[in-house]
Motif scaffolding. Structure first.
Motif, short mmCIF file in Angstrom:
data_model
loop_
_atom_site.label_atom_id
_atom_site.label_comp_id
_atom_site.label_asym_id
_atom_site.label_seq_id
_atom_site.Cartn_x
_atom_site.Cartn_y
_atom_site.Cartn_z
N GLU A 1 35.95 42.12 38.06
CA GLU A 1 34.90 41.14 37.79
C GLU A 1 33.88 41.09 38.92
O GLU A 1 32.72 40.76 38.70
N ARG B 1 29.41 42.34 38.88
CA ARG B 1 28.29 41.61 39.47
C ARG B 1 27.47 42.49 40.43
O ARG B 1 26.54 42.01 41.07
N GLU C 1 32.84 34.30 43.58
CA GLU C 1 32.38 33.88 42.26
C GLU C 1 33.35 34.36 41.19
O GLU C 1 33.69 33.62 40.26
N ALA C 2 33.78 35.62 41.30
CA ALA C 2 34.69 36.18 40.31
C ALA C 2 36.01 35.43 40.28
O ALA C 2 36.58 35.20 39.20
N ILE D 1 36.77 32.42 37.92
CA ILE D 1 37.09 32.59 36.50
C ILE D 1 38.49 32.07 36.21
O ILE D 1 38.76 31.51 35.14
N TRP D 2 39.40 32.23 37.18
CA TRP D 2 40.80 31.84 36.97
C TRP D 2 41.14 30.50 37.63
O TRP D 2 42.30 30.09 37.61
N TYR E 1 41.06 32.19 44.41
CA TYR E 1 39.88 31.97 45.25
C TYR E 1 40.29 31.89 46.72
O TYR E 1 39.66 32.52 47.58
N CYS F 1 35.55 26.22 45.51
CA CYS F 1 36.55 25.90 44.49
C CYS F 1 37.29 24.62 44.87
O CYS F 1 37.64 24.45 46.04
#
Length: 522
Positions: free
Chosen positions: A467, A471, A487-488, A491-492, A501, A522
């Protein structure tokens, strides 16, 4: 002119055969032709004929017990019709028993297009992928498509292309709607004759394997029918073929054997991308790339559209171990994400590291039976490329001369060396700094800031990394990767409580890539 001849002319029937010599007892084929032509002339409703149709008889085929099948096609206002063909069936006495065809109503089509031939060709070229040596065999021409979705039919442009696909000739026909510019259908004259097969592979690195091959004509080929574009052959680009579908002799110097290892590894990487990372093929759109063996060099490389593999410095092994194959094809994945593969020396370092990561992910991806190559975080350790042992280490890059930690010098280093920092980051993200599992190739890894990192497992680390690459942009650097990976990881966040994160952030801190302004939180 006889009455029947006048009727045939009125029907627009073009008779393609010389009239048979009269006999006292006409042969069944003659009876069939006469009956079929008569039906066309006198019962136009049976074949859904419009005033603009011209009917052409193609031939006659004899079946069981005197049954005859008389085939026809048609044109509409002089345009070829796809789906307007039909067959008149007769018995041995010449009586019509059936009319078989797909057209369900007379055609009624406006023959003036709204789309130009040039625009149709552009659509055709844009949507035709994986075709090498692309050439236009037949320029866009207007045809009529008689389909069930639109009983009156529709106007289309047909273009015929020519080239090669997966090592075999390819001649696709593409139909583009002449009113809307959208593709309607396509088919290939050649690949329909190629069927999937299972080959026996005597690999050097991976033991006996069953691999996916193709059968065409009288021979088998090292071309994967389930993974379009994945094939293997010599440095001249030709795919290896044979008559028995048994490949290689298990020798480290045999080139056909090298291709068996390459085909196995490429399929394994393809499956890993699909099952772990949710990616459709190496290019993200359902296609892979060819591989060539026999490079006369102690090296392997990726050259935009294919990967080439040489041998080790001792000349005893081909450089086709799992992680080497997956590394070179990993460059294809990198190239086929946003931003491509262009950029600075720092960008190229991240490209090399990304390929190492894909090679490592492919090693760790589950397979049955297990490969003799126990998964690890070393690169090319089986090949002994430039001497005994690996050429790179991910858990401690410095043990092979690459930097563990980021510094102002890293962006200007030789790319394979400069990628060591991202390799180290990925190991920390996947396994953490203290997995204490050296017996299973998960040794402890030093951090540059002296702090511990808790890993998230290699599969989830791979998901975050994929992911991140999605980007990517040109002139990608370490600061950009750090920002994008955070950023990726978000997602989780709703399912892992920001654990991913935190691991991403801690791993970057641990390799001294500094925090960036505006980083995601996060």
């Amino acid at each position: 002119m006889r009455r029947e001849s006048a009727a045939l002319a009125a029907a627009g029937l073009i008779v393609a055969f010389t009239a048979p010599v009269a006999r006292a007892e006409p042969a069944p084929r003659t009876l069939a032709v006469n009956a079929a032509d008569h039906l066309i002339a006198t019962q136009p409703g049976r074949i859904h004929r419009s005033p603009h149709d011209q009917i052409r008889r193609l031939g006659v085929v004899s079946g069981a017990r005197g049954t005859q099948y008389v085939a026809y096609d048609r044109t509409y206002a002089g345009l070829k019709v796809y789906g307007g063909d039909f067959v008149v069936v007769t018995d041995k006495t010449g009586q019509v028993t059936d009319v078989s065809g797909g057209q369900s109503a007379p055609l009624s089509v406006a023959t003036a297009p709204n789309v130009t031939a040039a625009a149709a060709l552009t659509t055709t070229r844009t949507r035709t992928r994986g075709l090498k040596g692309l050439a236009v065999s037949v320029q866009p021409r207007l045809v009529v498509l008689a389909d069930h979705d639109r009983q009156g039919g529709r106007l289309a442009y047909e273009t015929v292309l020519a080239g090669t696909r997966s090592g075999m000739p390819s001649r696709p026909h593409v139909l583009v709607d002449a009113q809307t510019g959208k593709e309607l259908m396509r088919w290939d004259e050649v690949l329909a004759d190629s069927t999937p097969a299972k080959g026996t592979a005597n690999t050097f690195y991976n033991g006996p394997r069953i691999i996916d091959t193709t059968f065409s004509g009288r021979s088998y080929g090292l071309s994967d029918p389930l993974r379009p574009g994945v094939r293997c052959g010599g440095m001249d680009g030709r795919t290896y073929s044979g008559t028995d579908n048994v490949w290689g002799n298990g020798s480290g110097t045999d080139l056909e054997t090298a291709c068996t290892d390459a085909m196995y590894a490429a399929a394994r990487e393809w499956n890993m991308l699909r099952d772990w990372l949710g990616r459709d093929g190496h290019d993200g759109e359902g296609r892979g790339f060819p591989m060539r063996v026999g490079l006369n060099d102690t090296n392997a490389y990726w050259d935009i559209g294919y990967a080439a593999f040489g041998h080790n410095s001792a000349g005893t092994k081909q450089a086709t171990a799992i992680d080497v194959i997956a590394h070179e094809l990993g460059h294809a994945v990198y190239q086929q994400t946003p931003g491509g593969a262009l950029g600075t020396t720092e960008t190229h370092a991240l490209n090399e590291s990304s390929a190492d990561i894909f090679g490592t992910l492919t090693e760790w991806y589950g397979d049955s039976p297990p490969s003799p190559d126990t998964p690890d975080y070393l690169v090319a350790e089986q090949v002994d490329l430039v001497g005994p042992g690996p050429i790179r280490s991910m858990f401690k890059p410095s043990q092979l001369g690459d930097p563990d930690c980021f510094s102002a010098d890293v962006p200007y280093m030789e790319p394979h060396a400069g990628g060591g920092v991202q390799n180290h980051w990925f190991y920390l993200l996947a396994e953490g700094s203290n997995p204490d599992d050296a017996a299973h190739n998960r040794p402890n890894s030093p951090t540059c800031n002296g702090k511990q990192v808790k890993g998230v497992g290699i599969r989830h680390a791979g998901q975050i990394f994929m992911e991140t690459l999605n980007r990517k942009f040109q002139n990608w650097g370490y600061a950009d990767v750090r920002r994008a990976s955070l950023e990726a990881a978000l997602i989780w966040a709703s399912t892992d409580g920001c654990a991913g994160y935190k691991a991403v952030k801690d791993a970057w801190d641990a390799v001294n890539v500094p925090a960036q302004a505006g980083e995601a939180q996060c």
